[in-house]
Design an enzyme around this catalytic site. Structure first.
Site, PDB file in Angstrom:
ATOM      1  N   THR A 100       5.494  34.120  32.607  1.00  0.00           N
ATOM      2  CA  THR A 100       4.135  33.811  33.075  1.00  0.00           C
ATOM      3  C   THR A 100       3.075  34.794  32.563  1.00  0.00           C
ATOM      4  O   THR A 100       1.994  34.386  32.134  1.00  0.00           O
ATOM      5  CB  THR A 100       4.124  33.787  34.622  1.00  0.00           C
ATOM      6  OG1 THR A 100       5.063  32.789  35.041  1.00  0.00           O
ATOM      7  CG2 THR A 100       2.761  33.462  35.183  1.00  0.00           C
TER       8      THR A 100
ATOM      9  N   HIS B 266      14.986  37.518  37.299  1.00  0.00           N
ATOM     10  CA  HIS B 266      14.105  36.413  36.907  1.00  0.00           C
ATOM     11  C   HIS B 266      12.784  36.607  37.648  1.00  0.00           C
ATOM     12  O   HIS B 266      12.737  37.275  38.668  1.00  0.00           O
ATOM     13  CB  HIS B 266      14.743  35.073  37.282  1.00  0.00           C
ATOM     14  CG  HIS B 266      15.775  34.646  36.283  1.00  0.00           C
ATOM     15  ND1 HIS B 266      15.565  33.619  35.399  1.00  0.00           N
ATOM     16  CD2 HIS B 266      16.994  35.145  36.015  1.00  0.00           C
ATOM     17  CE1 HIS B 266      16.629  33.491  34.626  1.00  0.00           C
ATOM     18  NE2 HIS B 266      17.516  34.409  34.975  1.00  0.00           N
ATOM     19  N   GLY B 267      11.732  36.003  37.111  1.00  0.00           N
ATOM     20  CA  GLY B 267      10.440  36.084  37.799  1.00  0.00           C
ATOM     21  C   GLY B 267       9.835  37.470  37.759  1.00  0.00           C
ATOM     22  O   GLY B 267       9.297  37.963  38.753  1.00  0.00           O
TER      23      GLY B 267
ATOM     24  N   GLY C 116       6.784  32.396  38.167  1.00  0.00           N
ATOM     25  CA  GLY C 116       5.366  32.063  38.274  1.00  0.00           C
ATOM     26  C   GLY C 116       4.605  33.144  39.025  1.00  0.00           C
ATOM     27  O   GLY C 116       4.996  34.314  39.022  1.00  0.00           O
TER      28      GLY C 116
ATOM     29  N   GLU D 113      23.343  32.015  37.426  1.00  0.00           N
ATOM     30  CA  GLU D 113      22.463  32.360  38.558  1.00  0.00           C
ATOM     31  C   GLU D 113      23.111  31.919  39.864  1.00  0.00           C
ATOM     32  O   GLU D 113      23.697  30.840  39.939  1.00  0.00           O
ATOM     33  CB  GLU D 113      21.111  31.634  38.386  1.00  0.00           C
ATOM     34  CG  GLU D 113      20.141  31.841  39.539  1.00  0.00           C
ATOM     35  CD  GLU D 113      18.797  31.146  39.302  1.00  0.00           C
ATOM     36  OE1 GLU D 113      18.266  31.213  38.169  1.00  0.00           O
ATOM     37  OE2 GLU D 113      18.288  30.525  40.250  1.00  0.00           O
TER      38      GLU D 113
ATOM     39  N   ASP E  85      17.202  29.983  27.856  1.00  0.00           N
ATOM     40  CA  ASP E  85      16.863  30.269  29.255  1.00  0.00           C
ATOM     41  C   ASP E  85      17.020  29.004  30.104  1.00  0.00           C
ATOM     42  O   ASP E  85      16.563  27.924  29.715  1.00  0.00           O
ATOM     43  CB  ASP E  85      15.401  30.752  29.283  1.00  0.00           C
ATOM     44  CG  ASP E  85      15.053  31.486  30.557  1.00  0.00           C
ATOM     45  OD1 ASP E  85      15.962  32.045  31.201  1.00  0.00           O
ATOM     46  OD2 ASP E  85      13.852  31.508  30.912  1.00  0.00           O
ATOM     47  N   HIS E  86      17.646  29.143  31.262  1.00  0.00           N
ATOM     48  CA  HIS E  86      17.754  28.054  32.256  1.00  0.00           C
ATOM     49  C   HIS E  86      18.264  26.726  31.701  1.00  0.00           C
ATOM     50  O   HIS E  86      17.649  25.669  31.936  1.00  0.00           O
ATOM     51  CB  HIS E  86      16.406  27.792  32.941  1.00  0.00           C
ATOM     52  CG  HIS E  86      16.008  28.881  33.875  1.00  0.00           C
ATOM     53  ND1 HIS E  86      16.600  29.057  35.098  1.00  0.00           N
ATOM     54  CD2 HIS E  86      15.091  29.874  33.761  1.00  0.00           C
ATOM     55  CE1 HIS E  86      16.060  30.115  35.702  1.00  0.00           C
ATOM     56  NE2 HIS E  86      15.149  30.633  34.899  1.00  0.00           N
TER      57      HIS E  86
HETATM   58  P1  13P Z   1       8.051  34.578  35.200  1.00  0.00           P
HETATM   59  O1  13P Z   1       7.478  33.345  34.616  1.00  0.00           O
HETATM   60  O2  13P Z   1       7.730  34.744  36.640  1.00  0.00           O
HETATM   61  O3  13P Z   1       7.721  35.788  34.394  1.00  0.00           O
HETATM   62  O4  13P Z   1       9.647  34.423  35.148  1.00  0.00           O
HETATM   63  C1  13P Z   1      10.266  34.311  33.908  1.00  0.00           C
HETATM   64  C2  13P Z   1      11.698  33.967  34.029  1.00  0.00           C
HETATM   65  O5  13P Z   1      12.362  34.347  34.968  1.00  0.00           O
HETATM   66  C3  13P Z   1      12.303  33.186  32.951  1.00  0.00           C
HETATM   67  O6  13P Z   1      13.631  32.907  33.172  1.00  0.00           O
END
Ligand code: 13P
Length: 276
Positions: free
Chosen positions: A225, A200-201, A173, A132, A82-83
């Site tokens: 998160t 994401h997120g 987050g 992304e 990831d990332h």
């Molecule tokens: P969250 O931490 O908001 O769940 O996002 C996770 C994420 O996008 C990992 O790449």
């Protein structure tokens, strides 16, 4: 590429495969056990930070392989970086046996983003490559730069990346206030590039937000998160109720139930259960 077909299958059938970010062996075990129970394919997200914490990419790979074997896991499992912030990290993960990588060059120019993504796609024909475009915000509704439709179309055309993560209002987050997701943008992206899209997120969104995102092309949803919150809440409570306990086995096992609850709930919202 068999594993990419799992994501294509989700995309074509209107559900999303969860990417649960993991941090260690127990965490991974509980995610795998719950996904197996629900017959859901799963993507295990590992960040560079976590790989370093574990001792290396190969350690992450071996933990996942060992659990699949010892727990008789039969669902499709995709191990994903990831990332990643550099090509070097992607190459190390691929060498260690990761199935999938995300190169995050979203803070660079579009040309630089295209260049690195394209080279990873060309040089690694057996690896799923995600990129992304735009900026996904952080903690609250700050810092979001919604993706530009033309940029997305261009990066897809020039790189043929397998997965594209657009910025359409989600944040990594915790959300502050109401998330403002731009479903029209998502729909336009889907219509233009007809490629599985990544959210994401994912933590903290409503069921409706998930469902509408899935109906507009989201086929992979990243959750980090919410799992971390469940983990820390369980450990805190356990230590509060058992202040003299010193055995890490019992302390870490206390997270199992809460972590599994999150996994089970989300799988059902994403519609990835009973797909095997
Ligand atoms: P969250 O931490 O908001 O769940 O996002 C996770 C994420 O996008 C990992 O790449």
């Amino acid at each position: 590429m068999n594993k990419y077909n799992e994501i294509i299958k989700a995309y074509k059938n209107g559900y999303a495969i969860p990417q649960f970010n993991t941090i260690n062996a127990e965490y991974t075990r509980y995610i795998l056990e719950e996904c197996e129970k629900e017959k859901s394919p799963v993507i295990l997200g590992v960040s560079e930070k976590v790989a370093k914490h574990l001792g290396g990419f190969k350690v992450a790979k071996n933990i996942v392989d060992g659990l699949i074997e010892d727990l008789n896991i039969t669902i499709p499992v995709i191990l994903h970086l990831d990332h990643a912030k550099s090509k070097e990290a992607c190459e190390k993960a691929i060498k260690a046996g990761f199935d999938s990588i995300m190169i995050d060059y979203s803070s660079y120019t579009l040309e630089e983003n295209i260049k690195i993504t394209k080279s990873l796609v060309l040089e690694n024909p057996n690896t799923i490559i995600e990129c992304e475009v735009g900026t996904i915000g952080k903690n609250g509704n700050e810092g979001i730069i919604y993706s530009n439709l033309e940029d997305i179309e261009k990066i897809k055309r020039e790189t043929n990346a397998h997965l594209i993560a657009p910025s359409f209002g989600t944040v990594h987050g915790v959300y502050k206030g109401e998330p403002r997701l731009n479903f029209n943008l998502l729909k336009e992206i889907k219509n233009k590039i007809d490629t599985p899209l990544v959210m994401h997120g994912g933590s903290g969104l409503s069921d409706e937000n998930f469902k509408e995102s899935i109906s507009n092309g989201i086929a992979k949803i990243n959750i980090n998160t919410e799992l971390k919150q469940a983990w820390t809440k369980s450990i805190r409570e356990f230590l509060k109720n058992n202040p003299t306990e010193t055995d890490p086995v019992y302390i870490t096992e206390s997270v199992s139930e809460e972590l599994k609850k999150v996994v089970s709930k989300l799988i059902k919202i994403f519609g990835s259960n009973n797909r095997i």
